[in-house]
Design a protein around this motif. Sequence first.
Motif, PDB file in Angstrom:
ATOM      1  N   LEU A  27      48.743  23.524  39.956  1.00  0.00           N
ATOM      2  CA  LEU A  27      49.738  24.028  39.010  1.00  0.00           C
ATOM      3  C   LEU A  27      51.149  23.872  39.567  1.00  0.00           C
ATOM      4  CD1 LEU A  27      48.188  27.286  37.496  1.00  0.00           C
ATOM      5  CD2 LEU A  27      48.686  25.137  36.326  1.00  0.00           C
ATOM      6  N   ALA A  28      51.308  24.196  40.854  1.00  0.00           N
ATOM      7  CA  ALA A  28      52.627  24.053  41.472  1.00  0.00           C
ATOM      8  C   ALA A  28      53.066  22.597  41.462  1.00  0.00           C
ATOM      9  CB  ALA A  28      52.582  24.598  42.903  1.00  0.00           C
ATOM     10  N   PHE A  29      52.136  21.696  41.698  1.00  0.00           N
ATOM     11  CA  PHE A  29      52.466  20.273  41.691  1.00  0.00           C
ATOM     12  C   PHE A  29      52.901  19.821  40.299  1.00  0.00           C
ATOM     13  CE2 PHE A  29      51.000  15.925  40.881  1.00  0.00           C
ATOM     14  CZ  PHE A  29      51.739  15.230  41.817  1.00  0.00           C
ATOM     15  N   LEU A  30      52.122  20.247  39.276  1.00  0.00           N
ATOM     16  CA  LEU A  30      52.463  19.862  37.905  1.00  0.00           C
ATOM     17  C   LEU A  30      53.806  20.455  37.480  1.00  0.00           C
ATOM     18  CD1 LEU A  30      48.966  20.201  36.167  1.00  0.00           C
ATOM     19  CD2 LEU A  30      50.145  18.097  36.859  1.00  0.00           C
ATOM     20  N   ALA A  31      54.058  21.709  37.891  1.00  0.00           N
ATOM     21  CA  ALA A  31      55.324  22.346  37.530  1.00  0.00           C
ATOM     22  C   ALA A  31      56.503  21.583  38.133  1.00  0.00           C
ATOM     23  CB  ALA A  31      55.328  23.800  38.009  1.00  0.00           C
ATOM     24  N   ASP A  39      55.462  17.128  29.146  1.00  0.00           N
ATOM     25  CA  ASP A  39      54.987  17.596  30.449  1.00  0.00           C
ATOM     26  C   ASP A  39      54.788  19.110  30.440  1.00  0.00           C
ATOM     27  OD1 ASP A  39      55.035  15.036  31.412  1.00  0.00           O
ATOM     28  OD2 ASP A  39      57.003  15.246  32.376  1.00  0.00           O
ATOM     29  N   MET A  40      55.710  19.823  29.801  1.00  0.00           N
ATOM     30  CA  MET A  40      55.598  21.278  29.725  1.00  0.00           C
ATOM     31  C   MET A  40      54.361  21.697  28.945  1.00  0.00           C
ATOM     32  SD  MET A  40      56.613  24.255  30.529  1.00  0.00           S
ATOM     33  CE  MET A  40      58.210  23.887  31.277  1.00  0.00           C
ATOM     34  N   ALA A  41      54.072  20.996  27.842  1.00  0.00           N
ATOM     35  CA  ALA A  41      52.891  21.314  27.048  1.00  0.00           C
ATOM     36  C   ALA A  41      51.626  21.092  27.862  1.00  0.00           C
ATOM     37  CB  ALA A  41      52.873  20.467  25.771  1.00  0.00           C
ATOM     38  N   ASN A  42      51.590  19.990  28.631  1.00  0.00           N
ATOM     39  CA  ASN A  42      50.424  19.724  29.484  1.00  0.00           C
ATOM     40  C   ASN A  42      50.271  20.809  30.553  1.00  0.00           C
ATOM     41  OD1 ASN A  42      49.761  17.370  28.132  1.00  0.00           O
ATOM     42  ND2 ASN A  42      51.025  16.074  29.485  1.00  0.00           N
ATOM     43  N   LEU A  43      51.393  21.266  31.092  1.00  0.00           N
ATOM     44  CA  LEU A  43      51.350  22.323  32.099  1.00  0.00           C
ATOM     45  C   LEU A  43      50.797  23.610  31.509  1.00  0.00           C
ATOM     46  CD1 LEU A  43      52.023  23.409  34.920  1.00  0.00           C
ATOM     47  CD2 LEU A  43      54.342  23.872  34.086  1.00  0.00           C
ATOM     48  N   VAL A  44      51.230  23.936  30.298  1.00  0.00           N
ATOM     49  CA  VAL A  44      50.749  25.154  29.639  1.00  0.00           C
ATOM     50  C   VAL A  44      49.253  25.074  29.385  1.00  0.00           C
ATOM     51  CG1 VAL A  44      50.863  26.527  27.528  1.00  0.00           C
ATOM     52  CG2 VAL A  44      52.984  25.712  28.612  1.00  0.00           C
ATOM     53  N   GLU A  45      48.759  23.937  28.878  1.00  0.00           N
ATOM     54  CA  GLU A  45      47.331  23.780  28.615  1.00  0.00           C
ATOM     55  C   GLU A  45      46.516  23.865  29.904  1.00  0.00           C
ATOM     56  OE1 GLU A  45      45.600  23.616  25.783  1.00  0.00           O
ATOM     57  OE2 GLU A  45      47.518  24.104  24.825  1.00  0.00           O
ATOM     58  N   THR A  46      47.043  23.234  30.951  1.00  0.00           N
ATOM     59  CA  THR A  46      46.345  23.288  32.238  1.00  0.00           C
ATOM     60  C   THR A  46      46.294  24.713  32.764  1.00  0.00           C
ATOM     61  OG1 THR A  46      47.086  21.038  32.759  1.00  0.00           O
ATOM     62  CG2 THR A  46      46.316  22.392  34.591  1.00  0.00           C
TER      63      THR A  46
END
Length: 226
Positions: A27-31, A39-46
Amino acid sequence: MKYVIDSETYEKHIRDEVHLYGLLHQLAFLAGKVKDAEDMANLVETAKHYGKIAEEKFDDWLIPSRYLVFGDRGDLAELKAAELTPLTAVLKEHDEKIREKQRAAASNDPAYIISGSAFRMLVGDLHDLFIRTFATERHLTEAETEKDFRRIQKRVSGYERWAKRLCRSWRLPKDGSEPWGQDTLETCLREKLLRPYDPEETADDGIGCGRCCDRCGDHACEDDYD
């Protein structure tokens, strides 16, 4: 208070912790890679997916929800009882094994271990012996004529070969040149089927006389525990 935890339970906790660390690290990496709305939507789903995984693990741990609110260690009593064993209980069991070994040695009544397959083989041989003996006695009791006795003689004519095979299996003298009694039978069966029981050798947790004091600190092997 010191406890002993089963290795499987301990390793499961380690695996869960490593798994959660991996999720948090991802999660930290994706953020850190977020650049746009997609990218934000993918982060939220993850994050939602990882949150479900965390909830499932939390439910599996059986940690009371009350503990999350108040932090009262008393609420963990049920969980401790399920996963931990007080060290004193383990030491008591260990000492009892040592005392039992000493009592057996003192009374000339040593303990032995027999494998499941050897025990089943012995039971099968004894069952066969019982059936043959019982059947022969019953037929002799019921015999009335010479024809009956000849029939019994024919039936038991093969018993000698069976008895020799049994003696060979039990490692007993199988000819008449060497008479033997109950003590010989006991010795042969002990050597063939049994091995001395040693609490030190069979302890899976590594606690044994002469070794546990290094592990248990101030608790001596022969101490009494309340």
